[in-house]
Motif scaffolding. Structure first.
Motif, PDB file in Angstrom:
ATOM      1  N   LYS A   1       0.842  -1.197   0.000  1.00 28.59           N
ATOM      2  CA  LYS A   1       0.000   0.000   0.000  1.00 28.59           C
ATOM      3  C   LYS A   1       0.877   1.247   0.000  1.00 28.59           C
ATOM      4  CE  LYS A   1      -3.985  -2.197   0.384  1.00 28.59           C
ATOM      5  NZ  LYS A   1      -5.041  -2.113  -0.646  1.00 28.59           N
TER       6      LYS A   1
ATOM      7  N   ALA B   1       0.092   3.024   5.267  1.00 27.05           N
ATOM      8  CA  ALA B   1      -0.475   2.187   6.328  1.00 27.05           C
ATOM      9  C   ALA B   1      -0.899   3.112   7.467  1.00 27.05           C
ATOM     10  CB  ALA B   1       0.543   1.176   6.824  1.00 27.05           C
TER      11      ALA B   1
ATOM     12  N   VAL C   1      -4.203   1.026   3.950  1.00 23.16           N
ATOM     13  CA  VAL C   1      -4.703  -0.049   4.802  1.00 23.16           C
ATOM     14  C   VAL C   1      -4.775   0.511   6.211  1.00 23.16           C
ATOM     15  CG1 VAL C   1      -2.385  -1.011   5.194  1.00 23.16           C
ATOM     16  CG2 VAL C   1      -4.431  -2.438   5.569  1.00 23.16           C
TER      17      VAL C   1
ATOM     18  N   SER D   1     -11.961  -4.345   2.413  1.00 23.13           N
ATOM     19  CA  SER D   1     -10.773  -5.127   2.766  1.00 23.13           C
ATOM     20  C   SER D   1      -9.556  -4.256   3.049  1.00 23.13           C
ATOM     21  CB  SER D   1     -10.444  -6.112   1.644  1.00 23.13           C
ATOM     22  OG  SER D   1     -10.174  -5.421   0.433  1.00 23.13           O
ATOM     23  N   ASP D   2      -9.680  -2.953   2.886  1.00 28.80           N
ATOM     24  CA  ASP D   2      -8.578  -2.054   3.225  1.00 28.80           C
ATOM     25  C   ASP D   2      -8.524  -1.757   4.719  1.00 28.80           C
ATOM     26  OD1 ASP D   2      -7.579  -1.864   0.657  1.00 28.80           O
ATOM     27  OD2 ASP D   2      -8.810  -0.118   0.146  1.00 28.80           O
TER      28      ASP D   2
ATOM     29  N   ILE E   1       2.760  -5.988   5.826  1.00 24.70           N
ATOM     30  CA  ILE E   1       2.355  -4.811   5.060  1.00 24.70           C
ATOM     31  C   ILE E   1       3.603  -4.052   4.643  1.00 24.70           C
ATOM     32  CG2 ILE E   1       1.131  -2.608   5.129  1.00 24.70           C
ATOM     33  CD1 ILE E   1      -0.754  -3.877   7.196  1.00 24.70           C
TER      34      ILE E   1
END
Length: 485
Positions: free
Chosen positions: A36, A39, A63, A256-257, A290
């Motif tokens: 991403k 975050a 996210v 879903s993020d 992540i």
């Protein structure tokens, strides 16, 4: 560059790492690696708002990592399972400021003006349980006059306090008023008639309201809240009367993020290479890696919250100076509690008109406040940052038991305990540092952390502790973050 390589591989969709190879934590399950731009740590008011704006307005992939089972942070909405009615124990309303109302509309949440029901007020010293019999609260005219004096004094400092710390003066130029303990500021501007109102509005978020420096008080009880009480500003609520609805809508949008029930267990951050986080789900035990270009930290930057991020010496020297108050909010009921009434914790020393004594010694329960047309009551317990949930519950039940023992309330036959329907942390709140730290350039050092090690910050430690003010500050931060990508 390890992080940069991971980012490229993840973006290409070819990175898949077994748990034992990705971490040293011995986690069960498989590590999924996602890539991403940003975050976001924390899904409260600042984190949720940031995620929507970054993804939808700036085209930035995000996210959100949230430890709770839903978004919303300090909203603390409880829904009665029997009726479906919502009861907001935390955030009560939203000041109509900036783009706040438009944000609700954007998320599909209808709003209405916030009209608070008028409750009978009964003043009780919760340390004894006895009802005050010789207390005269400030008249409406005296209270309003004092609030206007506060407004006149506070407005002159608005440019350096809001929407964030960007324009805060160098240590030698900090206005003397802001470094006064609030009790001295009250005396200087003759604000005593406003003390009970300030405490009942937002002072419960500060465990030592009268001893706090005025600069911190003005970030809890700020100009907009004062204007609201004077009828110069307005506030609104969801038409559903459930503040959680906004955050449920944000969760639905982000899908879903958002990683709920998740916490960071390890992190690598650098100016050159971005961020790698290992995030564990408390629901499944699985770990997700992540890889992000930037980190946006929106939770309180407490020692516990920042521990997984391996702060360097400079970060520790700044963030570890913060101290906090801790509050817990709940919804309770008991047949002996009077309907259409707010039982307000008021020290007996306030009698007959010693309004400066209206602040209880902490830890304390602020009140039992009846929700209109219901048998439920809002309670708020506040202490310093060591205050635990167990201690908070004991403070609340103790104040109830003392009112029964004093005859202020009549216990049922057979006796029934106070029933807690909801009890949740509303903490940590009211971040502050000492006068010495401010005079040594704390704010300048705090601002200097923005963007360092690919990490940006928003939230109450950087702004006023009101949702719409937090959004205003975040609006000034996000373009800077995006420009750094």
């Amino acid at each position: 560059m390890i992080i940069e390589s991971l980012y490229v591989l993840a973006a290409a969709g070819i990175l898949f790492i077994p748990a034992h190879a990705a971490t040293g934590h011995g986690t069960a399950g498989v590590v999924n690696t996602i890539c991403k731009d940003v975050a976001i740590i924390g899904g409260g008011a600042s984190g949720s708002y940031s995620a929507v704006r970054l993804r939808e307005d700036f085209g930035v992939s995000v996210v959100v990592i949230e430890k709770d089972v839903t978004l919303g942070g300090h909203v603390n909405t409880w829904v009665d399972p029997a009726t479906g009615r919502g009861f907001d124990a935390g955030v009560q309303n939203y000041i109509d400021l900036g783009g706040a109302k438009a944000f609700f509309t954007r998320m599909g949440i209808a709003t209405q003006p916030n009209v608070r029901s008028v409750l009978d007020t009964v003043y009780v010293d919760f340390t004894t349980g006895a009802r005050l019999t010789n207390y005269t609260p400030p008249s409406a005219a005296d209270r309003s006059d004092a609030l206007r004096r506060f407004l006149a004094a506070a407005e002159q400092y608005l440019p350096i306090l809001e929407p964030g710390w960007w324009s805060f003066p160098e240590p030698s130029q900090i206005p003397t008023d802001l470094l006064l303990p609030f009790r001295d500021f009250i005396a200087k501007y003759n604000l005593t008639s406003a003390v009970p109102q300030i405490f009942s509005t937002t002072g419960f978020g500060m465990h030592d309201l009268m001893g706090s420096l005025t600069v911190w008080l003005m970030r809890s009880f700020n100009v907009n809240l004062d204007r609201l009480l004077l009828g110069l500003d307005t506030s609104f609520v969801p038409a559903s009367r459930k503040n959680q609805d906004l955050y449920d809508a944000i969760l639905k949008l982000l899908g879903s993020d958002v990683l709920l029930s998740s916490t960071v267990i390890g992190a690598e951050r650098s100016d050159q290479d971005g961020v790698v986080l290992e995030v564990r789900s408390s629901a499944t035990g699985d770990t997700t890696r992540i890889v992000a270009k930037k980190l946006l930290f929106t939770a309180a930057p407490s020692d516990a919250n920042t521990a997984p991020f391996e702060l360097d010496t400079l970060e520790k020297s700044v963030l570890h100076k913060f101290e906090y108050s801790a509050s817990y909010v709940g919804v309770v009921s008991h047949p002996s509690l009077p309907l259409n009434t707010s039982l307000v914790n008021t020290p007996s020393a306030v009698q007959p008109t010693n309004w400066a004594a209206a602040i209880p010694a902490y830890p304390y329960n602020t009140r039992f406040e009846n929700y209109p047309n219901s048998s439920y009551y809002r309670v708020i317990a506040t202490g310093d940052q060591t205050f635990t949930e167990e201690q908070a519950k004991a403070v609340i039940t103790g104040s109830f038991d003392k009112m029964v023992a004093a005859g202020t309330l009549t216990q049922t036959t057979p006796p029934q305990p106070l029933e807690f329907h909801s009890f949740t942390p509303h903490c940590l709140v009211s971040a502050y540092v000492s006068r010495k730290a401010l005079k040594c350039g704390f704010i300048q050092s705090l601002n200097g952390l923005q963007g360092r090690r690919s990490t940006w910050y928003t939230g109450a430690a950087w702004s006023v502790h009101v949702s719409t003010n937090l959004w205003n500050f975040t609006d000034t931060l996000l373009p800077r973050l995006v420009a750094s990508l």
